[in-house]
Scaffold this motif. Structure first.
Motif, PDB file in Angstrom:
ATOM      1  N   TRP A 146      10.788  14.485  72.394  1.00  0.00           N
ATOM      2  CA  TRP A 146      10.284  15.247  71.227  1.00  0.00           C
ATOM      3  C   TRP A 146      10.113  14.361  70.141  1.00  0.00           C
ATOM      4  O   TRP A 146       9.089  14.753  69.356  1.00  0.00           O
ATOM      5  CB  TRP A 146      11.406  16.467  71.170  1.00  0.00           C
ATOM      6  N   HIS A 147      11.048  13.600  69.993  1.00  0.00           N
ATOM      7  CA  HIS A 147      11.103  12.885  68.650  1.00  0.00           C
ATOM      8  C   HIS A 147       9.768  11.818  68.743  1.00  0.00           C
ATOM      9  O   HIS A 147       9.429  11.368  67.769  1.00  0.00           O
ATOM     10  CB  HIS A 147      12.603  12.058  68.354  1.00  0.00           C
ATOM     11  N   LEU A 148       9.685  11.140  69.871  1.00  0.00           N
ATOM     12  CA  LEU A 148       8.734  10.188  70.151  1.00  0.00           C
ATOM     13  C   LEU A 148       7.385  10.638  70.065  1.00  0.00           C
ATOM     14  O   LEU A 148       6.617  10.255  69.216  1.00  0.00           O
ATOM     15  CB  LEU A 148       8.716   9.626  71.382  1.00  0.00           C
ATOM     16  N   LYS A 149       7.209  11.822  70.476  1.00  0.00           N
ATOM     17  CA  LYS A 149       5.890  12.673  70.180  1.00  0.00           C
ATOM     18  C   LYS A 149       5.665  12.752  68.651  1.00  0.00           C
ATOM     19  O   LYS A 149       4.571  12.567  68.082  1.00  0.00           O
ATOM     20  CB  LYS A 149       5.978  14.092  70.908  1.00  0.00           C
ATOM     21  N   CYS A 150       6.684  13.260  67.956  1.00  0.00           N
ATOM     22  CA  CYS A 150       6.474  13.802  66.536  1.00  0.00           C
ATOM     23  C   CYS A 150       6.252  12.554  65.809  1.00  0.00           C
ATOM     24  O   CYS A 150       5.540  12.457  64.720  1.00  0.00           O
ATOM     25  CB  CYS A 150       7.955  14.269  66.010  1.00  0.00           C
ATOM     26  N   SER A 151       6.893  11.216  66.199  1.00  0.00           N
ATOM     27  CA  SER A 151       6.532   9.991  65.319  1.00  0.00           C
ATOM     28  C   SER A 151       5.062   9.440  65.795  1.00  0.00           C
ATOM     29  O   SER A 151       4.660   8.429  65.092  1.00  0.00           O
ATOM     30  CB  SER A 151       7.469   8.876  65.722  1.00  0.00           C
ATOM     31  N   HIS A 152       4.505   9.948  66.594  1.00  0.00           N
ATOM     32  CA  HIS A 152       2.822   9.626  66.861  1.00  0.00           C
ATOM     33  C   HIS A 152       2.241  10.549  66.874  1.00  0.00           C
ATOM     34  O   HIS A 152       0.872  10.340  67.131  1.00  0.00           O
ATOM     35  CB  HIS A 152       3.124   9.218  68.496  1.00  0.00           C
ATOM     36  N   TYR A 153       2.554  11.609  65.980  1.00  0.00           N
ATOM     37  CA  TYR A 153       1.392  12.408  65.164  1.00  0.00           C
ATOM     38  C   TYR A 153       1.817  12.677  63.779  1.00  0.00           C
ATOM     39  O   TYR A 153       2.961  12.522  63.342  1.00  0.00           O
ATOM     40  CB  TYR A 153       1.312  13.731  65.984  1.00  0.00           C
ATOM     41  N   PHE A 154       0.860  12.783  62.912  1.00  0.00           N
ATOM     42  CA  PHE A 154       0.911  13.030  61.820  1.00  0.00           C
ATOM     43  C   PHE A 154       0.129  14.066  60.944  1.00  0.00           C
ATOM     44  O   PHE A 154      -0.991  14.616  61.609  1.00  0.00           O
ATOM     45  CB  PHE A 154       0.442  11.594  60.884  1.00  0.00           C
TER      46      PHE A 154
ATOM     47  N   THR B 280      -9.248  11.888  45.854  1.00  0.00           N
ATOM     48  CA  THR B 280      -8.320  11.225  44.874  1.00  0.00           C
ATOM     49  C   THR B 280      -6.898  11.647  44.916  1.00  0.00           C
ATOM     50  O   THR B 280      -5.999  10.936  44.230  1.00  0.00           O
ATOM     51  CB  THR B 280      -8.730  11.695  43.259  1.00  0.00           C
ATOM     52  N   GLU B 281      -6.518  12.694  45.844  1.00  0.00           N
ATOM     53  CA  GLU B 281      -5.105  12.711  46.203  1.00  0.00           C
ATOM     54  C   GLU B 281      -4.888  12.810  47.584  1.00  0.00           C
ATOM     55  O   GLU B 281      -5.787  13.157  48.458  1.00  0.00           O
ATOM     56  CB  GLU B 281      -4.421  13.984  45.691  1.00  0.00           C
ATOM     57  N   CYS B 282      -3.895  12.143  48.295  1.00  0.00           N
ATOM     58  CA  CYS B 282      -3.700  12.114  49.647  1.00  0.00           C
ATOM     59  C   CYS B 282      -2.121  11.789  49.842  1.00  0.00           C
ATOM     60  O   CYS B 282      -1.737  10.823  49.266  1.00  0.00           O
ATOM     61  CB  CYS B 282      -4.592  10.907  50.242  1.00  0.00           C
ATOM     62  N   SER B 283      -1.514  12.607  50.777  1.00  0.00           N
ATOM     63  CA  SER B 283      -0.562  12.426  51.187  1.00  0.00           C
ATOM     64  C   SER B 283      -0.358  12.727  52.897  1.00  0.00           C
ATOM     65  O   SER B 283      -1.082  13.200  53.210  1.00  0.00           O
ATOM     66  CB  SER B 283       0.627  13.670  50.549  1.00  0.00           C
ATOM     67  N   VAL B 284       0.651  11.957  53.415  1.00  0.00           N
ATOM     68  CA  VAL B 284       0.810  11.959  54.839  1.00  0.00           C
ATOM     69  C   VAL B 284       2.206  11.716  55.265  1.00  0.00           C
ATOM     70  O   VAL B 284       2.774  11.033  54.630  1.00  0.00           O
ATOM     71  CB  VAL B 284      -0.283  10.924  55.322  1.00  0.00           C
ATOM     72  N   MET B 285       2.531  12.320  56.323  1.00  0.00           N
ATOM     73  CA  MET B 285       3.840  11.992  56.949  1.00  0.00           C
ATOM     74  C   MET B 285       3.961  12.445  58.287  1.00  0.00           C
ATOM     75  O   MET B 285       2.987  13.202  58.809  1.00  0.00           O
ATOM     76  CB  MET B 285       4.957  12.946  56.231  1.00  0.00           C
ATOM     77  N   ASP B 286       4.645  11.679  59.032  1.00  0.00           N
ATOM     78  CA  ASP B 286       4.838  11.850  60.491  1.00  0.00           C
ATOM     79  C   ASP B 286       5.418  13.211  60.702  1.00  0.00           C
ATOM     80  O   ASP B 286       6.217  13.834  60.036  1.00  0.00           O
ATOM     81  CB  ASP B 286       5.298  10.933  61.509  1.00  0.00           C
ATOM     82  N   MET B 287       5.627  13.815  62.023  1.00  0.00           N
ATOM     83  CA  MET B 287       5.939  15.186  62.306  1.00  0.00           C
ATOM     84  C   MET B 287       7.540  14.973  62.436  1.00  0.00           C
ATOM     85  O   MET B 287       8.046  16.327  62.107  1.00  0.00           O
ATOM     86  CB  MET B 287       5.347  15.640  63.487  1.00  0.00           C
ATOM     87  N   ASN B 288       8.283  13.944  62.592  1.00  0.00           N
ATOM     88  CA  ASN B 288       9.744  14.115  62.435  1.00  0.00           C
ATOM     89  C   ASN B 288      10.073  14.469  60.830  1.00  0.00           C
ATOM     90  O   ASN B 288      10.839  15.104  60.867  1.00  0.00           O
ATOM     91  CB  ASN B 288      10.159  12.729  62.943  1.00  0.00           C
ATOM     92  N   GLU B 289       9.372  13.463  60.072  1.00  0.00           N
ATOM     93  CA  GLU B 289       9.372  13.997  58.624  1.00  0.00           C
ATOM     94  C   GLU B 289       9.110  15.314  58.149  1.00  0.00           C
ATOM     95  O   GLU B 289      10.066  15.895  57.359  1.00  0.00           O
ATOM     96  CB  GLU B 289       8.501  13.121  57.638  1.00  0.00           C
ATOM     97  N   PHE B 290       8.009  15.798  58.665  1.00  0.00           N
ATOM     98  CA  PHE B 290       7.564  17.216  58.276  1.00  0.00           C
ATOM     99  C   PHE B 290       8.785  18.258  58.823  1.00  0.00           C
ATOM    100  O   PHE B 290       9.226  19.044  58.061  1.00  0.00           O
ATOM    101  CB  PHE B 290       6.308  17.488  58.924  1.00  0.00           C
ATOM    102  N   PHE B 291       8.907  18.108  60.260  1.00  0.00           N
ATOM    103  CA  PHE B 291      10.410  19.016  60.719  1.00  0.00           C
ATOM    104  C   PHE B 291      11.331  19.068  59.786  1.00  0.00           C
ATOM    105  O   PHE B 291      12.014  19.815  59.400  1.00  0.00           O
ATOM    106  CB  PHE B 291      10.504  18.620  62.036  1.00  0.00           C
ATOM    107  N   THR B 292      11.815  17.828  59.227  1.00  0.00           N
ATOM    108  CA  THR B 292      12.927  17.572  58.678  1.00  0.00           C
ATOM    109  C   THR B 292      13.104  18.007  57.354  1.00  0.00           C
ATOM    110  O   THR B 292      13.965  18.898  56.735  1.00  0.00           O
ATOM    111  CB  THR B 292      13.566  16.135  58.682  1.00  0.00           C
TER     112      THR B 292
END
Length: 725
Positions: free
Chosen positions: A338-346, A303-315
């Motif tokens: 580094w940033h490409l890796k973070c944009s391809h993991y969530f 019923t609840e779900c949140s998601v972000m890529d790792m660039n967003e999480f780090f920032t």
């Protein structure tokens, strides 16, 4: 150094502030292979394929990567050595990748423990746990009150881990009274608050029965953790597991960490890597991005779900002082990967039946910043410039290409492939356009003993047909003391005689040399009172991660000149673009002091008593980017490639009308190419008469998925977009 215990065992009444202090990261070991590839490969592959056996043993390598990160101070984990054995050094890029993953898991686990601390009982179920030390760190911090941790992995993996625990006094002491009697055949090790089970996660009926036998209670708050696990299962099986968790448990939370964006260039390299390991990413085609994953969980009963890529999480989820601490731990210069890796993991969190709702990823982020629409104005087709499969000598990145004569392009430096080896490039390369096609020419050194110093991220400014100035660059991130070089061209080919080219590097020791001890900077020709100067701006050094200063080098003697500059000063940056326009310099984008891409465009224009900075307003606003190249033609600024944090597409061509500020984005259609076209760390040359843009080199070490280098130059015809607005 290895992260040690911050003090004695904490009391049972640990406060909320201390629980959130971040003294110990509760993340798990990264999936990876040995050597450089610490987080690339899965620790396990689920199902009954032949490749699963080869992957089951990689959990030890993951623990080694975790141990290396702890040794360098990224995380504190005194148990990782006990599970990993002898430490082996990983790279800074692997350390950062492991850190952000561990930090995300830590953030969510701590939030779960806080939100459920009033419950008399709670559970954590770690799916595919491998050699993770989560239980031991939580236990050592005295945080497992009324909490049982269950770990599940292949029987062969848990047997190895159980043996390690039994023979390691410090580990077995934390578990306490251990024994598997009466708990079912799948339990390899157990204690009062710990269960280690050997079962294939893809066999859901067996998994459910094994957990029931081990005492998992479907009526108490339960956190499921799945790090780089579900994507290796058939989608139907992983979907069933997600739905089973939602339906079977009345108060459930789910933490998921894995890959996404399989079809862009980095994603294609990532997919190819896992396929070569016989561990294909099975769910990526069905769930390729954050939105698809979120929809997946809603459809499976959460019923609840949140998601972000790792660039967003780090920032947004890591405090600024902690970001700065991590960024300063060791020399680092692999920002693009580094940033490409973070944009391809969530990281994804989902919950159902929780009061209040469990939404740890929404606590610090009001609106996700990287998911707005990109208004595309069209596309430009990319064509390989050579009929042969590869242009030898141009598989490189961090180099510089310069038009030293009409239809003659010189490429220097960078890191790439030479004589079958990856190394800093020692050879020069020349492309000439003859009879309508680009051809490679042999380059001879006038004085073989006067060698190129193998620098990366330098600039080359052509001062005449026979002379160019090389400024700055580095060999390693801790050594930028390379100064300046002259490049002389005693013999150069022409249209009637497309012969060989001779290049002569000559050391230069001008008074301005200390200013040149930088890299990822720009050097642009400007005109002041009718005289030529080279405007050197920004970059970084071995001491300063970001520079915002500038120098004027008077041509031809290359001496520093003092010229007044007024106006709003741009913030410091590196990996930006710069090009000459109307006697001044245009500076666009770049990476700022916080390692965040910038969107600003500045014009340095001549004023009455010197120069003046002027902000160039764009509409819509320019998407922040760096590691791109730029050119100006007929009042239009053309930005090429680069890296940005936008999750919906990759940078292509952006055209900014310098008269009106209109900003239009175009994709680059590379479907006819036989390789993924990486548009960062590249160079580009613009031929104004033909309106042809030549892209040379580019790529990098794609995290731990191997080194990817564009094999051929790429030609883009920009006629249509440069005349369309």
């Amino acid at each position: 150094m290895e992260g040690g215990r911050p003090g004695g065992r904490r009391s049972a009444g640990v406060s909320e502030r201390r629980l959130w202090s971040g003294a110990v990261l509760l993340g798990r070991s990264p999936a990876g292979l040995s050597g450089r590839q610490g987080e690339a490969a899965p620790r396990r592959r689920l199902g009954r394929s032949g490749g699963s056996c080869a992957v089951r043993g990689t959990g030890g390598s993951s623990a080694v990567s975790k141990c290396s990160a702890a040794e360098r101070g990224y995380v504190r984990d005194r148990f990782v050595r006990l599970l990993a054995g002898r430490p082996r050094r990983r790279t800074a890029l692997i350390h950062r990748g492991y850190y952000v993953r561990a930090r995300a898991v830590d953030h969510c686990v701590q939030d779960f423990l806080l939100k459920t601390r009033s419950h008399p009982r709670r559970q954590i179920l770690s799916l595919g746990a491998g050699f993770d030390s989560l239980y031991f760190r939580l236990k050592d911090m005295d945080l497992l009150h009324h909490t049982v941790i269950y770990e599940v992995d292949f029987p062969s993996v848990v047997c190895q881990k159980a043996a390690l625990i039994k023979r390691t006094e410090e580990l077995s002491a934390l578990v306490g009274d251990a024994g598997a009697e009466g708990l079912g055949v799948t339990t390899a090790f157990s204690g009062k608050d710990y269960r280690l089970l050997g079962v294939d996660l893809s066999e859901l009926p067996k998994l459910s029965a094994a957990l029931d036998e081990a005492g998992l209670d479907s009526e108490v708050p339960t956190l499921f953790i799945a790090e780089v696990v579900l994507t290796y299962m058939e989608s139907s099986r992983s979907d069933a597991l997600i739905q089973w968790a939602a339906e079977h448990f009345s108060h459930a939370c789910f933490l998921l960490y894995e890959q996404m964006h399989p079809e862009d260039p980095f994603g294609r390299v990532m997919q190819q890597h896992f396929s070569q390991l016989n561990s294909a990413l099975r769910s990526l085609s069905q769930y390729p991005d954050c939105e698809a994953q979120q929809k997946r969980f809603f459809e499976k009963g959460w019923t609840e779900c949140s998601v972000m890529d790792m660039n967003e999480f780090f920032t947004h989820c890591i405090p600024e002082d902690e970001q700065q601490r991590v960024q300063a731990l060791e020399p680092f210069d692999e920002y693009e990967e580094w940033h490409l890796k973070c944009s391809h993991y969530f990281v994804l969190t989902a919950s159902k039946g929780m009061e209040p709702s469990w939404t740890p990823l929404l606590s610090n982020v009001a609106v996700p910043p990287h998911h707005g629409p990109v208004r595309l104005a069209g596309s430009v087709s990319a064509l390989a410039c050579a009929a042969q499969s590869e242009v030898v000598g141009l598989r490189r990145y961090g180099h510089h290409s310069a038009l030293i004569k009409p239809n003659v392009i010189l490429t220097t430096g960078g890191f790439g492939e030479e004589n079958g080896h990856h190394c800093r490039m020692r050879s020069f390369h020349v492309l000439t356009k003859y009879a309508g096609s680009w051809q490679t020419r042999c380059v001879k050194k006038e004085n073989p003993d006067q060698g190129w110093d193998e620098r990366l991220y330098h600039t080359v400014s052509c001062l005449s047909d026979s002379l160019a100035l090389v400024v700055g660059g580095r060999t390693s991130p801790s050594n930028a003391a390379l100064g300046m070089l002259w490049l002389r061209f005693p013999k150069i080919c022409n249209d009637s005689d497309p012969g060989d080219v001779t290049v002569e590097p000559v050391s230069l020791q001008p008074a301005a040399e200390p200013a040149a001890l930088r890299w990822r900077h720009s050097t642009t020709e400007v005109i002041f009172k009718g005289e030529k100067y080279l405007f050197m701006y920004g970059g970084r050094s071995a001491v300063q991660p970001v520079l915002g200063d500038w120098y004027f080098l008077h041509v031809p003697e290359i001496s520093c000149a003092t010229i007044a500059v007024e106006g709003p000063v741009p913030e410091g940056r590196h990996s930006h673009s710069a090009c000459s326009w109307k006697g001044g310099a245009l500076i666009a984008g770049g990476l700022g002091a916080a390692e965040q891409p910038l969107s600003s465009v500045f014009l340095l224009r001549e004023a009455e008593r010197g120069f003046r900075w002027q902000i160039v307003e764009t509409h819509p606003p320019l998407i922040p980017r760096y590691s791109h190249t730029a050119h100006v033609h007929d009042g239009k600024l053309v930005l090429v490639g680069g890296v940005w944090f936008h999750s919906l597409c990759v940078p292509g061509i952006t055209v900014v009308d310098l008269m009106t500020g209109l900003c239009l984005d175009y994709t680059i259609n590379a479907e006819h190419l036989e390789w993924p076209l990486m548009l960062h760390n590249h160079s580009s040359v613009f031929l104004p008469d033909e309106k042809e843009l030549l892209l040379i080199g580019g790529g990098g070490n794609c995290f731990s998925f191997g080194t990817h280098l564009n094999p051929n130059p790429i030609s883009l015809n920009l006629s249509s977009i440069l005349t369309s607005h």
